[in-house]
Design a protein around this motif. Structure first.
Motif, PDB file in Angstrom:
ATOM      1  N   VAL A 129      -6.893  15.010  -0.505  1.00  0.00           N
ATOM      2  CA  VAL A 129      -5.923  14.774   0.555  1.00  0.00           C
ATOM      3  C   VAL A 129      -5.265  16.105   0.899  1.00  0.00           C
ATOM      4  O   VAL A 129      -4.550  16.682   0.076  1.00  0.00           O
ATOM      5  N   SER A 130      -5.517  16.590   2.108  1.00  0.00           N
ATOM      6  CA  SER A 130      -4.978  17.874   2.535  1.00  0.00           C
ATOM      7  C   SER A 130      -3.468  17.797   2.719  1.00  0.00           C
ATOM      8  O   SER A 130      -2.908  16.753   3.072  1.00  0.00           O
ATOM      9  N   THR A 137     -11.818  22.756  -6.886  1.00  0.00           N
ATOM     10  CA  THR A 137     -11.181  24.071  -6.752  1.00  0.00           C
ATOM     11  C   THR A 137     -11.370  24.627  -5.347  1.00  0.00           C
ATOM     12  O   THR A 137     -10.438  25.174  -4.754  1.00  0.00           O
ATOM     13  N   VAL A 138     -12.562  24.481  -4.796  1.00  0.00           N
ATOM     14  CA  VAL A 138     -12.820  24.952  -3.434  1.00  0.00           C
ATOM     15  C   VAL A 138     -11.977  24.173  -2.433  1.00  0.00           C
ATOM     16  O   VAL A 138     -11.401  24.748  -1.497  1.00  0.00           O
ATOM     17  N   GLU A 139     -11.874  22.858  -2.621  1.00  0.00           N
ATOM     18  CA  GLU A 139     -11.040  22.052  -1.726  1.00  0.00           C
ATOM     19  C   GLU A 139      -9.584  22.499  -1.764  1.00  0.00           C
ATOM     20  O   GLU A 139      -8.917  22.606  -0.722  1.00  0.00           O
ATOM     21  N   THR A 163      -7.789  14.371   8.619  1.00  0.00           N
ATOM     22  CA  THR A 163      -8.024  12.964   8.317  1.00  0.00           C
ATOM     23  C   THR A 163      -8.664  12.807   6.943  1.00  0.00           C
ATOM     24  O   THR A 163      -9.606  13.525   6.592  1.00  0.00           O
ATOM     25  N   VAL A 164      -8.173  11.841   6.176  1.00  0.00           N
ATOM     26  CA  VAL A 164      -8.768  11.525   4.887  1.00  0.00           C
ATOM     27  C   VAL A 164      -9.989  10.639   5.111  1.00  0.00           C
ATOM     28  O   VAL A 164      -9.915   9.614   5.789  1.00  0.00           O
ATOM     29  N   LYS A 165     -11.132  11.043   4.545  1.00  0.00           N
ATOM     30  CA  LYS A 165     -12.345  10.246   4.645  1.00  0.00           C
ATOM     31  C   LYS A 165     -12.672   9.665   3.271  1.00  0.00           C
ATOM     32  O   LYS A 165     -13.036  10.413   2.360  1.00  0.00           O
ATOM     33  N   PRO A 166     -12.535   8.360   3.081  1.00  0.00           N
ATOM     34  CA  PRO A 166     -12.894   7.774   1.784  1.00  0.00           C
ATOM     35  C   PRO A 166     -14.323   8.114   1.416  1.00  0.00           C
ATOM     36  O   PRO A 166     -15.212   8.118   2.279  1.00  0.00           O
ATOM     37  N   GLN A 167     -14.568   8.408   0.137  1.00  0.00           N
ATOM     38  CA  GLN A 167     -15.881   8.862  -0.303  1.00  0.00           C
ATOM     39  C   GLN A 167     -16.973   7.878   0.093  1.00  0.00           C
ATOM     40  O   GLN A 167     -18.035   8.264   0.563  1.00  0.00           O
TER      41      GLN A 167
END
Length: 319
Positions: free
Chosen positions: A51-52, A144-146, A58-62
């Motif tokens: 979650v940014s 970590t990248v996120e 926008t949050v995209k559910p996996q």
């Protein structure tokens, strides 16, 4: 294994979906072989939803990612070139992020320099970003990248160091535009457009110390090879070589992209990915506790985040 393979093999991994798409029109009668390779390289990871801190992201559910892909939504891919050793998980020596947007008919691509200093999510330390994979595998590297980008990653592709030279040769080599003449590995790379086979491509991608831009120059050559591999794969039509490509990919790649998603890429995305834009992450070197790091400012991280958000353009492409 020569260490330089990890510098350029990344192009094959990042272009895996594009290679599949480029050959799709010729190999559907090899459906069984394609599916066998896809099943062999498929390796799911612990599902996480980032979650940014940016409310406009926008949050995209996996579990919804595949459904979004089927609606031609944009998606992100983290590509890792991993230096694996016997009895050692290794480190992600190269990190490239791709943001694919079919509505814009484009891909945004950038390296995250391996020495970038950042918080390692789930490990409780601040370290070089390439250490995240060694500490916690693909999941920790992705998390970590996120965090570093403040942007969610949908897919990963992990590549070991085998197969690069053969794959480049199967595709007929790559043509690059060398900005200056240099010597490396007892070979002279002349200024201007030059054609490289697999062996020379890995040498071309390794050189750093003679480049006035250092790591940034080397990263640019890696991306150039990646772009050429993608372009070549879109035009690839030598059906007798497809089995060789599948064999090499089967031993060199792991990904959480499913076979069904690959089929969607093959059928729906192929014609939309002709434009590849590359950007660089800038930073300054600093030695902390006798260790050299690349320090990326908050402003630079925000710039890259904004470029990602603009490329993904979720509001305009949502359906």
């Amino acid at each position: 294994m020569k260490r330089g393979w990890k510098r350029a093999l990344i192009g094959i991994g990042a272009g895996f979906v594009i290679i599949a798409a480029g050959t799709a029109g010729y190999v559907w009668h090899l459906y069984g072989s394609v599916k066998e390779t896809a099943d062999k390289i498929y390796e799911p990871i612990q599902p996480t939803v980032y979650v940014s801190k940016d409310p406009e992201v926008t949050v995209k559910p996996q579990q919804a990612v595949q459904a979004l892909i089927e609606k031609r939504h944009p998606f992100t891919v983290m590509v890792m070139g991993v230096d694996e050793r016997e009895n050692d998980k290794g480190r992600s020596d190269t990190l490239i992020v791709l943001a694919v947007n079919p509505e814009k008919k484009s891909i945004l691509m950038f390296n995250i320099p391996r020495d970038t200093r950042t918080e390692i999510i789930g490990h409780g330390t601040t370290d070089k970003i390439n250490h995240a994979y060694a500490f916690g595998g693909v999941t920790m590297a992705k998390n970590t990248v996120e965090h570093f980008l403040d942007y969610p990653i949908d897919y990963y592709i992990r590549i070991n160091m085998e197969g690069f030279e053969h794959l480049i040769d199967i595709l007929g080599g790559v043509e690059v535009n060398n900005p200056f003449t240099f010597y490396y590995g007892e070979h002279q790379f002349n200024q201007g457009k030059i054609k490289l086979n697999g062996e020379l491509a890995l040498l071309y991608s390794r050189m750093r110390y003679e480049d006035p831009r250092g790591d940034q120059g080397r990263n640019a050559r890696q991306r150039e090879i990646l772009v050429e591999v993608m372009k070549s794969s879109l035009q690839f039509s030598n059906i007798t070589q497809v089995q060789k490509i599948l064999k090499e990919l089967g031993t060199s790649v792991k990904t959480n992209i499913t076979f069904e998603e690959m089929k969607t890429f093959m059928t729906d995305y192929r014609e939309d990915l002709g434009n590849i834009d590359t950007v660089e992450i800038s930073g300054s070197g600093s030695t902390i506790n006798q260790v050299w790091y690349l320090i990326v400012s908050r402003e630079e991280r925000e710039r890259i985040h904004d470029l990602l958000k603009e490329q993904m353009d979720i509001d305009q492409t949502a359906s």
